[in-house]
Design an enzyme around this catalytic site. Sequence first.
Site, PDB file in Angstrom:
ATOM      1  N   LYS A 195       1.198  -1.677  -0.227  1.00 35.75           N
ATOM      2  CA  LYS A 195       0.012  -0.408   0.319  1.00 35.75           C
ATOM      3  C   LYS A 195       1.171   1.202   0.178  1.00 35.75           C
ATOM      4  CE  LYS A 195      -1.756  -0.870   4.385  1.00 35.75           C
ATOM      5  NZ  LYS A 195      -1.090  -2.274   4.267  1.00 35.75           N
ATOM      6  N   ARG A 208      -9.384   1.368   8.935  1.00 33.50           N
ATOM      7  CA  ARG A 208      -8.749   0.084   8.303  1.00 33.50           C
ATOM      8  C   ARG A 208      -9.645  -0.603   9.495  1.00 33.50           C
ATOM      9  NH1 ARG A 208      -3.180   0.925   9.000  1.00 33.50           N
ATOM     10  NH2 ARG A 208      -1.960  -0.947   9.208  1.00 33.50           N
ATOM     11  N   ARG A 225      11.144  -6.670   4.789  1.00 34.10           N
ATOM     12  CA  ARG A 225      11.441  -4.779   4.863  1.00 34.10           C
ATOM     13  C   ARG A 225      12.708  -4.006   5.482  1.00 34.10           C
ATOM     14  NH1 ARG A 225       5.370  -1.851   5.544  1.00 34.10           N
ATOM     15  NH2 ARG A 225       5.106  -3.214   7.314  1.00 34.10           N
ATOM     16  N   ARG A 274      11.113  -2.126  11.481  1.00 32.73           N
ATOM     17  CA  ARG A 274      10.615  -2.048  12.264  1.00 32.73           C
ATOM     18  C   ARG A 274      10.342  -3.580  13.229  1.00 32.73           C
ATOM     19  NH1 ARG A 274       5.481   0.161   8.616  1.00 32.73           N
ATOM     20  NH2 ARG A 274       4.735  -0.822  10.485  1.00 32.73           N
ATOM     21  N   ARG A 285      -0.845  -8.823  13.376  1.00 36.85           N
ATOM     22  CA  ARG A 285      -1.120  -8.014  12.881  1.00 36.85           C
ATOM     23  C   ARG A 285      -1.869  -9.045  11.169  1.00 36.85           C
ATOM     24  NH1 ARG A 285       4.166  -4.616  10.993  1.00 36.85           N
ATOM     25  NH2 ARG A 285       2.289  -3.552   9.762  1.00 36.85           N
TER      26      ARG A 285
END
Length: 214
Positions: A13, A88, A127, A160, A171
């Site tokens: 996204k 969300r 990531r 992260r 998540r």
Amino acid sequence: MKVIMLGAPGAGKGTQAKKIAAKYHVPHISTGDIFRANIKNGTELGKKAKTYMDQGLLVPDELVVDLVVDRVNQEDCVDGYVLDGFPRTIPQAEALDKALAALGQKVDYAINVEVPDENIVTRMGGRRACVGCGATYHLEYAPTKKEGICDACGRELILRDDDKPETVTKRLNVYHEQTQPLIDYYTQAGILKEVDGTVDIEEVFRAITVILGE
Ligand code: ADP
Ligand code: ADP
Ligand code: ZN
């Protein structure tokens, strides 16, 4: 042009929202980035949000909605925006619709970037985020020119905390329970557009430009 990006954590996204913002000259509004900036600056909002984010949970709606409504009412949003990471939950979507309706406006496109759960864990493990400017890279799929160093600002890159595998699984569950229902919500509103998020970054973007217009 008012665009919402939907998709699992790690679907791409943010990557696509940045490209949309650049091509169509609209601001990119990422609630995740707003929270991370608040955490970095030690604000009250940041302190509250962090306890949820660290656990892979959503920040409560009441901490998110006003923030976004205020943001989209700013002057740079008159020609539209791309919302990344908001809404969300169904109540967030309803609150956005209500705030826009009060101004005689509405969302134009909800773009769902589809990536199966199996692909997500590898995406997230690779990531890397810049500690300085928050730019996002991927070890394999979107590497920096110099390993471990941000192309944009020269600071170092980190994994992260919430991208560690334990939290990613959490998540994903939260996504399926609380965010996926938005796909039906925007289908019913007649504005849902689907793109395959498993192909490479440029190919996903081409599919999006077909939807939004060249
Ligand atoms: P990703 O891009 O990987 O999906 P984000 O950067 O969008 O992650 O969000 C990171 C975290 O910030 C989320 O896991 C959640 O805790 C919080 N967050 C971001 N946006 C929202 C929102 N609209 N509602 C509730 N929590 C949010
Ligand atoms: P989201 O905002 O949905 O959480 P990101 O845009 O941050 O997702 O992308 C998650 C990770 O996957 C990042 O490391 C990014 O560089 C990488 N990525 C994004 N799109 C693709 C793609 N189409 N193919 C491979 N990797 C991708
Ligand atoms: Zn940087």
